[in-house]
Enzyme design. Structure first.
Site, mmCIF file in Angstrom:
data_model
loop_
_atom_site.group_PDB
_atom_site.id
_atom_site.type_symbol
_atom_site.label_atom_id
_atom_site.label_comp_id
_atom_site.label_asym_id
_atom_site.label_seq_id
_atom_site.Cartn_x
_atom_site.Cartn_y
_atom_site.Cartn_z
ATOM 1 N N TYR A 128 91.287 51.610 -29.589
ATOM 2 C CA TYR A 128 90.416 50.640 -30.284
ATOM 3 C C TYR A 128 90.863 50.418 -31.726
ATOM 4 O O TYR A 128 91.032 49.278 -32.175
ATOM 5 C CB TYR A 128 88.958 51.103 -30.211
ATOM 6 C CG TYR A 128 88.472 51.064 -28.788
ATOM 7 C CD1 TYR A 128 87.952 49.900 -28.254
ATOM 8 C CD2 TYR A 128 88.595 52.186 -27.948
ATOM 9 C CE1 TYR A 128 87.541 49.838 -26.926
ATOM 10 C CE2 TYR A 128 88.197 52.134 -26.626
ATOM 11 C CZ TYR A 128 87.672 50.956 -26.117
ATOM 12 O OH TYR A 128 87.292 50.905 -24.802
ATOM 13 N N GLU A 182 73.271 59.063 -20.057
ATOM 14 C CA GLU A 182 73.610 57.939 -19.210
ATOM 15 C C GLU A 182 73.455 58.346 -17.755
ATOM 16 O O GLU A 182 73.790 59.472 -17.370
ATOM 17 C CB GLU A 182 75.008 57.388 -19.504
ATOM 18 C CG GLU A 182 76.120 58.377 -19.416
ATOM 19 C CD GLU A 182 77.482 57.746 -19.719
ATOM 20 O OE1 GLU A 182 78.283 57.642 -18.794
ATOM 21 O OE2 GLU A 182 77.737 57.388 -20.871
ATOM 22 N N HIS A 238 84.421 62.259 -25.564
ATOM 23 C CA HIS A 238 84.175 61.531 -26.817
ATOM 24 C C HIS A 238 84.617 62.333 -28.040
ATOM 25 O O HIS A 238 83.795 62.656 -28.895
ATOM 26 C CB HIS A 238 82.678 61.225 -26.956
ATOM 27 C CG HIS A 238 82.111 60.365 -25.868
ATOM 28 N ND1 HIS A 238 80.763 60.231 -25.637
ATOM 29 C CD2 HIS A 238 82.715 59.575 -24.953
ATOM 30 C CE1 HIS A 238 80.546 59.404 -24.636
ATOM 31 N NE2 HIS A 238 81.716 58.991 -24.181
ATOM 32 N N ASN A 291 77.523 56.325 -26.894
ATOM 33 C CA ASN A 291 78.955 56.241 -26.581
ATOM 34 C C ASN A 291 79.686 55.603 -27.768
ATOM 35 O O ASN A 291 79.187 54.669 -28.379
ATOM 36 C CB ASN A 291 79.156 55.394 -25.323
ATOM 37 C CG ASN A 291 78.199 55.783 -24.218
ATOM 38 O OD1 ASN A 291 76.992 55.704 -24.393
ATOM 39 N ND2 ASN A 291 78.719 56.206 -23.100
HETATM 40 P P1 FAE Z 1 92.168 56.119 -28.258
HETATM 41 O O1 FAE Z 1 91.499 55.026 -27.513
HETATM 42 O O2 FAE Z 1 92.154 57.495 -27.697
HETATM 43 O O3 FAE Z 1 93.697 55.662 -28.465
HETATM 44 C C1 FAE Z 1 94.663 56.489 -29.033
HETATM 45 C C2 FAE Z 1 96.012 56.125 -28.442
HETATM 46 O O4 FAE Z 1 97.041 56.765 -29.204
HETATM 47 C C3 FAE Z 1 96.216 56.588 -27.004
HETATM 48 O O5 FAE Z 1 96.646 55.507 -26.230
HETATM 49 C C4 FAE Z 1 97.283 57.684 -27.103
HETATM 50 O O6 FAE Z 1 98.108 57.759 -25.963
HETATM 51 C C5 FAE Z 1 98.048 57.264 -28.332
HETATM 52 N N1 FAE Z 1 98.724 58.369 -29.035
HETATM 53 C C6 FAE Z 1 98.242 59.588 -29.298
HETATM 54 N N2 FAE Z 1 99.117 60.323 -30.036
HETATM 55 C C7 FAE Z 1 100.223 59.495 -30.196
HETATM 56 C C8 FAE Z 1 101.475 59.676 -30.861
HETATM 57 N N3 FAE Z 1 101.778 60.822 -31.507
HETATM 58 N N4 FAE Z 1 102.371 58.664 -30.821
HETATM 59 C C9 FAE Z 1 102.058 57.493 -30.179
HETATM 60 N N5 FAE Z 1 100.871 57.291 -29.536
HETATM 61 C C10 FAE Z 1 99.964 58.272 -29.564
HETATM 62 O O7 FAE Z 1 91.623 56.236 -29.745
HETATM 63 N N6 FAE Z 1 83.413 55.526 -24.937
HETATM 64 C C11 FAE Z 1 82.427 54.597 -24.903
HETATM 65 O O8 FAE Z 1 82.023 54.071 -25.943
HETATM 66 N N7 FAE Z 1 81.893 54.216 -23.676
HETATM 67 C C12 FAE Z 1 82.282 54.787 -22.510
HETATM 68 O O9 FAE Z 1 81.780 54.398 -21.432
HETATM 69 C C13 FAE Z 1 83.273 55.798 -22.545
HETATM 70 N N8 FAE Z 1 83.666 56.430 -21.404
HETATM 71 C C14 FAE Z 1 84.709 57.316 -21.468
HETATM 72 C C15 FAE Z 1 85.181 57.880 -20.286
HETATM 73 C C16 FAE Z 1 86.302 58.708 -20.307
HETATM 74 C C17 FAE Z 1 86.790 59.343 -19.050
HETATM 75 C C18 FAE Z 1 86.976 58.956 -21.541
HETATM 76 C C19 FAE Z 1 88.205 59.828 -21.595
HETATM 77 C C20 FAE Z 1 86.503 58.398 -22.716
HETATM 78 C C21 FAE Z 1 85.377 57.589 -22.687
HETATM 79 N N9 FAE Z 1 84.887 57.004 -23.860
HETATM 80 C C22 FAE Z 1 83.856 56.106 -23.804
HETATM 81 C C23 FAE Z 1 85.474 57.321 -25.179
HETATM 82 C C24 FAE Z 1 86.370 56.213 -25.727
HETATM 83 O O10 FAE Z 1 87.303 55.797 -24.758
HETATM 84 C C25 FAE Z 1 87.069 56.739 -26.994
HETATM 85 O O11 FAE Z 1 86.074 57.081 -27.938
HETATM 86 C C26 FAE Z 1 87.999 55.720 -27.596
HETATM 87 O O12 FAE Z 1 89.009 55.336 -26.691
HETATM 88 C C27 FAE Z 1 88.656 56.267 -28.864
HETATM 89 O O13 FAE Z 1 89.314 55.204 -29.511
HETATM 90 P P2 FAE Z 1 90.455 55.493 -30.557
HETATM 91 O O14 FAE Z 1 90.932 54.191 -31.077
HETATM 92 O O15 FAE Z 1 89.967 56.501 -31.545
#
Ligand code: FAE
Length: 535
Positions: A53, A391, A476, A514
């Site tokens: 995000y 949820e 989360h 969430n």
């Molecule tokens: P994120 O989306 O984790 O993106 C970080 C990216 O950086 C990833 O693609 C990594 O592969 C990449 N990365 C990491 N280290 C490196 C590196 N050294 N070099 C290059 N790339 C790298 O971060 N949240 C909700 O609000 N609603 C939901 O329904 C919900 N359900 C979820 C269900 C599951 C199973 C999971 C795992 C999470 C869920 N979440 C939900 C949480 C939500 O997906 C999470 O808070 C966000 O994706 C975090 O966003 P960021 O931008 O912080």
């Protein structure tokens, strides 16, 4: 034309060509296929680490402001179908696509009827990382789109009265007037049609959840989601291929869900100023002469081996590797001398958003349905009275389970810290499993009462042999580079002009709901200021 412009222009042309060439490939293709892997020696204006995000918001808004952006993503592009013709596998048949570099699945809900359900898989750069620290397993998405690839899509704006606890240094007026609406619009957030909800077989489990909540006097709320609700109606009618109704969620969604690939990243790539390098992992960022930064990047193959190491120069670097990824990088870079002037707050303030799971065993006359939409759409809000928002989650096993399943977000006060273990050469997190006890107590404020009212009991067969609580994990992760502590009030790492944090690492451990809408809205707020003031 400067050298940097030259490099950027080449990136622009490559990206545009790739985009046009693949436009017909389908909904998942544009953002990912724009990838022209970064070359060693390149000089980029803005390098973004991670494509979740925070990274997607940064890429779109920087590109709209005329800045050329290179996104570096350690996971795959997820734009190519496997042998079964599908890009993603479903939760019932996890295969090589399911997990990030594991040889055995590690399902969050890992037992059924007391039997373990994990299975062997080939080691592969799969979509879901179950990253294990001492006291907790942290689930994260891996690939272009980050967590949006694997999450439930629940898109929840915190109640305004709770916002001061979520981001104490941020003006709520501007968040609720401008940035939450901007984030919700760009993410494509919508809510289930209540009339359809009342009749469709795939939400019988949610209606049972509503009935039980209301009979115990708890407020029941519909929860918005980024799933295309019209598509889900068509799935139920049998007129389109099934996705939410075919158990697709944790390992990706082949249709219906508006992941970042279809929203922010598609728009970012369409500007022609954004290039993506999947299967590239940033390992170091350090000051370079002239005020830019030297970034070291490993290129991976799909079995996780490093096949090349590249060194590039970036004028600005945005850390958007997620709470864990960004924290691990910054803690390591501070401790090992690459960025020694990062302040003492780096690595601190990490929380699990109070996640805890449980199931309840319903009576035989209260079935939850063999067909369950994998997309949750409602919750029980007992935050004010009991510190829990639960949820009503699916158990999309394809058979009748007579179970109600819940993921609770609770007001857990514990915060952990990342630190560098020089001897082991890795970053550790000091979270302890026992710290989940307050979350269990808060979740019990809901489910003890419901069980008592309904004459039901907790399921003990979902997380082990006679184990009620899923207290070993979080979906989360939040914090580790907290806003206005590790950074200034807009995510700047002030000791190093041009370095920014723009993801869930900024949020101090809990969002009361969430988290991704708050991560997105905060990124929108911060990037607007950064573009206006710094560029
Ligand atoms: P994120 O989306 O984790 O993106 C970080 C990216 O950086 C990833 O693609 C990594 O592969 C990449 N990365 C990491 N280290 C490196 C590196 N050294 N070099 C290059 N790339 C790298 O971060 N949240 C909700 O609000 N609603 C939901 O329904 C919900 N359900 C979820 C269900 C599951 C199973 C999971 C795992 C999470 C869920 N979440 C939900 C949480 C939500 O997906 C999470 O808070 C966000 O994706 C975090 O966003 P960021 O931008 O912080």
């Amino acid at each position: 034309m400067s050298k940097q412009d030259d490099f950027s222009r080449r990136g622009f042309l490559t990206a545009t060509g790739a985009l046009l060439g693949t436009a017909a490939l389908g909904a998942h293709s544009p953002a990912a296929r724009a990838a022209a892997p970064i070359s060693s020696g390149a000089h980029v204006a803005a390098l973004v680490v991670g494509t979740g995000y925070g990274g997607s918001v940064a890429a779109l808004r920087l590109a709209e402001a005329g800045v050329n952006v290179h996104l570096i993503e350690m996971g795959q592009a997820w734009d190519t179908p496997g042998p079964d013709g599908k890009i993603f596998c479903n939760t019932r048949e996890p295969d090589y696509r399911s997990y990030w570099l594991r040889t055995r699945t590690k399902a969050p809900l890992n037992y059924f009827l007391g039997f373990p359900i994990d299975r062997d898989i080939p080691r592969h750069a799969g979509i879901l990382d179950a990253e294990e620290f001492g006291g907790i397993t942290v689930y994260q998405g891996r690939g272009v789109g980050g967590g949006s690839l694997v999450n439930g899509g629940m898109a929840v704006t915190p109640r305004r009265e709770n916002f001061a606890a979520v981001l104490p240094s941020v003006n709520p007026d501007e968040m609720y007037a401008t940035y939450y609406p901007r984030a919700n619009a760009a993410l494509g957030v919508g809510t289930v049609d209540p009339a359809w909800f009342d009749t469709t077989a795939c939400y019988q489990y949610a209606r049972v959840g509503r009935k039980h909540a209301q009979r115990s006097g708890f407020p029941f709320v519909f929860v918005p989601d980024v799933y295309d609700w019209n598509y889900m109606k068509q799935e139920a009618a049998g007129t389109v291929p099934q996705s939410a109704l075919a158990g697709e969620i944790l390992y990706g969604n082949n249709h219906g869900k508006k992941s970042l690939q279809k929203t922010y990243l598609a728009r970012a790539t369409a500007t022609g100023r954004v290039t993506v390098s999947p299967l590239h992992r940033v390992t170091s960022v350090a000051p370079a002469p002239g005020g830019a930064y030297t970034v070291v990047i490993e290129q991976l193959n799909t079995t996780g081996d490093t096949v090349a190491t590249k060194t590039v120069t970036a004028d600005r670097v945005f850390f958007a590797a997620g709470s864990v990824g960004t924290s691990k990088l910054l803690v390591k870079l501070k401790a090992t001398g690459a960025l020694p002037a990062l302040n003492g707050e780096i690595g601190k303030g990490w929380g699990d958003n109070g996640n805890v799971m449980c199931g309840r065993a319903n009576h035989l006359w209260d079935p939850t349905g063999a067909l369950q939409s994998a997309i949750p759409c409602c919750g029980i809000d007992n935050w004010a009275a009991g510190g829990a928002f639960a949820e009503v989650a699916p158990l999309p096993t394809g058979i009748e389970t007579f179970a109600s399943f819940y993921l609770s977000i609770t007001n857990n006060p514990h915060r952990a810290q990342f630190s560098w273990n020089g001897a082991a050469g890795k970053v550790e997190l000091n979270w302890q499993t026992a710290w989940k006890q307050p979350s269990i107590e808060m979740a019990k404020s809901i489910f003890d009462k419901i069980n008592s009212k309904e004459g039901t009991i907790y399921r003990t067969d979902l997380f082990g042999v006679y184990k009620i609580w899923g207290d070993h994990l979080t979906y989360h992760p939040l914090g580790g580079a907290v806003l206005n502590k590790a950074t200034d009030n807009y995510g700047r790492l002030t000791a190093y002009p041009g370095l920014y944090v723009i993801d869930g690492a900024l949020i101090p451990g809990n969002t009361t709901v969430n988290p991704f809408v708050t991560i997105t809205a905060l990124a929108e707020r911060n990037i607007e200021r950064i573009i206006a003031a710094d560029l």
